[in-house]
Write a protein that holds these residues in place. Structure first.
Motif, mmCIF file in Angstrom:
data_model
loop_
_atom_site.group_PDB
_atom_site.id
_atom_site.type_symbol
_atom_site.label_atom_id
_atom_site.label_comp_id
_atom_site.label_asym_id
_atom_site.label_seq_id
_atom_site.Cartn_x
_atom_site.Cartn_y
_atom_site.Cartn_z
ATOM 1 N N TRP A 242 79.600 62.871 15.852
ATOM 2 C CA TRP A 242 79.028 61.758 16.612
ATOM 3 C C TRP A 242 80.066 61.034 17.471
ATOM 4 O O TRP A 242 79.858 59.892 17.863
ATOM 5 C CB TRP A 242 78.358 60.761 15.659
ATOM 6 N N GLN A 243 81.181 61.692 17.770
ATOM 7 C CA GLN A 243 82.231 61.044 18.559
ATOM 8 C C GLN A 243 82.204 61.472 20.019
ATOM 9 O O GLN A 243 81.993 62.645 20.327
ATOM 10 C CB GLN A 243 83.611 61.381 17.992
ATOM 11 N N GLY A 244 82.454 60.508 20.878
ATOM 12 C CA GLY A 244 82.576 60.772 22.299
ATOM 13 C C GLY A 244 83.619 59.850 22.905
ATOM 14 O O GLY A 244 83.999 58.833 22.323
ATOM 15 N N ILE A 245 84.074 60.221 24.091
ATOM 16 C CA ILE A 245 85.067 59.421 24.816
ATOM 17 C C ILE A 245 84.323 58.382 25.640
ATOM 18 O O ILE A 245 83.434 58.723 26.423
ATOM 19 C CB ILE A 245 85.921 60.313 25.732
ATOM 20 N N TRP A 246 84.701 57.145 25.443
ATOM 21 C CA TRP A 246 84.090 56.038 26.180
ATOM 22 C C TRP A 246 85.061 55.475 27.215
ATOM 23 O O TRP A 246 86.252 55.344 26.974
ATOM 24 C CB TRP A 246 83.796 54.886 25.250
ATOM 25 N N TYR A 247 84.491 55.107 28.368
ATOM 26 C CA TYR A 247 85.167 54.296 29.366
ATOM 27 C C TYR A 247 84.458 52.947 29.345
ATOM 28 O O TYR A 247 83.247 52.881 29.520
ATOM 29 C CB TYR A 247 85.073 54.973 30.735
ATOM 30 N N LEU A 248 85.191 51.893 29.061
ATOM 31 C CA LEU A 248 84.635 50.545 29.025
ATOM 32 C C LEU A 248 85.153 49.774 30.236
ATOM 33 O O LEU A 248 86.366 49.576 30.375
ATOM 34 C CB LEU A 248 85.038 49.822 27.737
ATOM 35 N N GLU A 249 84.257 49.383 31.111
ATOM 36 C CA GLU A 249 84.613 48.603 32.293
ATOM 37 C C GLU A 249 84.290 47.145 32.001
ATOM 38 O O GLU A 249 83.176 46.826 31.569
ATOM 39 C CB GLU A 249 83.825 49.086 33.513
ATOM 40 N N PHE A 250 85.271 46.273 32.235
ATOM 41 C CA PHE A 250 85.102 44.863 31.896
ATOM 42 C C PHE A 250 84.924 43.959 33.110
ATOM 43 O O PHE A 250 84.720 42.755 32.945
ATOM 44 C CB PHE A 250 86.295 44.388 31.062
ATOM 45 N N ARG A 251 84.979 44.503 34.312
ATOM 46 C CA ARG A 251 84.792 43.692 35.521
ATOM 47 C C ARG A 251 83.344 43.808 35.987
ATOM 48 O O ARG A 251 82.695 44.835 35.832
ATOM 49 C CB ARG A 251 85.726 44.155 36.639
ATOM 50 N N THR A 252 82.833 42.725 36.583
ATOM 51 C CA THR A 252 81.447 42.693 37.055
ATOM 52 C C THR A 252 81.260 43.609 38.268
ATOM 53 O O THR A 252 80.288 44.356 38.340
ATOM 54 C CB THR A 252 81.029 41.251 37.406
ATOM 55 N N ALA A 253 82.181 43.549 39.203
ATOM 56 C CA ALA A 253 82.096 44.392 40.405
ATOM 57 C C ALA A 253 82.485 45.830 40.056
ATOM 58 O O ALA A 253 83.271 46.067 39.136
ATOM 59 C CB ALA A 253 83.022 43.842 41.486
ATOM 60 N N LYS A 254 81.932 46.771 40.792
ATOM 61 C CA LYS A 254 82.267 48.185 40.576
ATOM 62 C C LYS A 254 83.726 48.427 40.937
ATOM 63 O O LYS A 254 84.221 47.916 41.944
ATOM 64 C CB LYS A 254 81.390 49.086 41.437
ATOM 65 N N HIS A 255 84.380 49.216 40.098
ATOM 66 C CA HIS A 255 85.770 49.597 40.337
ATOM 67 C C HIS A 255 85.929 51.093 40.121
ATOM 68 O O HIS A 255 85.305 51.667 39.240
ATOM 69 C CB HIS A 255 86.701 48.860 39.366
ATOM 70 N N SER A 256 86.779 51.695 40.924
ATOM 71 C CA SER A 256 87.152 53.092 40.721
ATOM 72 C C SER A 256 88.400 53.096 39.840
ATOM 73 O O SER A 256 89.330 52.326 40.075
ATOM 74 C CB SER A 256 87.455 53.741 42.079
ATOM 75 N N ARG A 257 88.409 53.926 38.832
ATOM 76 C CA ARG A 257 89.520 53.949 37.872
ATOM 77 C C ARG A 257 90.119 55.342 37.779
ATOM 78 O O ARG A 257 89.419 56.341 37.893
ATOM 79 C CB ARG A 257 89.031 53.513 36.489
ATOM 80 N N LYS A 258 91.422 55.373 37.546
ATOM 81 C CA LYS A 258 92.137 56.640 37.396
ATOM 82 C C LYS A 258 92.611 56.804 35.955
ATOM 83 O O LYS A 258 93.094 55.858 35.346
ATOM 84 C CB LYS A 258 93.328 56.695 38.344
ATOM 85 N N ILE A 259 92.465 58.026 35.461
ATOM 86 C CA ILE A 259 92.920 58.375 34.124
ATOM 87 C C ILE A 259 93.942 59.497 34.253
ATOM 88 O O ILE A 259 93.685 60.504 34.920
ATOM 89 C CB ILE A 259 91.751 58.861 33.241
ATOM 90 N N VAL A 260 95.105 59.309 33.634
ATOM 91 C CA VAL A 260 96.090 60.385 33.550
ATOM 92 C C VAL A 260 95.795 61.168 32.274
ATOM 93 O O VAL A 260 95.796 60.601 31.176
ATOM 94 C CB VAL A 260 97.534 59.844 33.529
ATOM 95 N N ALA A 261 95.509 62.443 32.452
ATOM 96 C CA ALA A 261 95.223 63.340 31.328
ATOM 97 C C ALA A 261 96.439 64.238 31.110
ATOM 98 O O ALA A 261 96.900 64.891 32.044
ATOM 99 C CB ALA A 261 93.995 64.191 31.628
#
Length: 145
Positions: A118-137
């Motif tokens: 039952w595990q998955g990777i979550w991205y939690l966005e805390f800003r009201t406006a839409k933001h593009s985010r980068k993840i280093v893998a």
């Protein structure tokens, strides 16, 4: 041991908790090349977070966002936080990011992420406006063959 690194850009999202496991696997077909290893994901921002959590019931993601909003409320009156350079949701976003964290590490076994049922990777966005985010893998491990 082999190393691989790639930067992934997430789709722009506004405040909420999003399941991104499928996005990550799609963006990283290299995972299939590893017999054993670790995938480390690091989000390059201070007002969002990454987490491992429930991957089935979307109510859990909604409840998580609601709970974090109750624990660290937005500063609509301007009297809760000193830092508000980018608006009333700015400082609460930083606090939530510090509470949840900016990275997750997931084992790789036989070319697949070794998550629990039952595990998955979550991205939690805390800003009201839409933001593009980068993840280093970053993948480190032993390749097949």
């Amino acid at each position: 041991m082999s190393w691989f690194q790639k930067t992934i850009t997430l789709p722009s999202k506004s405040r909420g908790s999003y399941l991104i496991t499928d996005n990550i696997v799609k963006e990283l077909p290299e995972i299939k090349q590893y017999r054993v290893g670790v995938l480390h994901l690091f989000v390059q921002h201070t007002s969002c977070a990454l987490s491992m959590n429930e991957n089935w019931d979307s109510d859990v993601r909604s409840d998580m966002s609601d709970t974090l909003d109750r624990l660290v409320p937005e500063d609509k009156k301007g009297d809760l936080y000193r830092h508000s350079a980018e608006g009333s949701d700015d400082m609460p976003a930083h606090v939530k990011s510090a509470l949840i964290g900016s990275s997750v590490s997931i084992p790789i076994s036989d070319g697949k992420l070794a998550t629990g049922t039952w595990q998955g990777i979550w991205y939690l966005e805390f800003r009201t406006a839409k933001h593009s985010r980068k993840i280093v893998a970053t993948i480190n491990g032993e390749k097949t063959g």
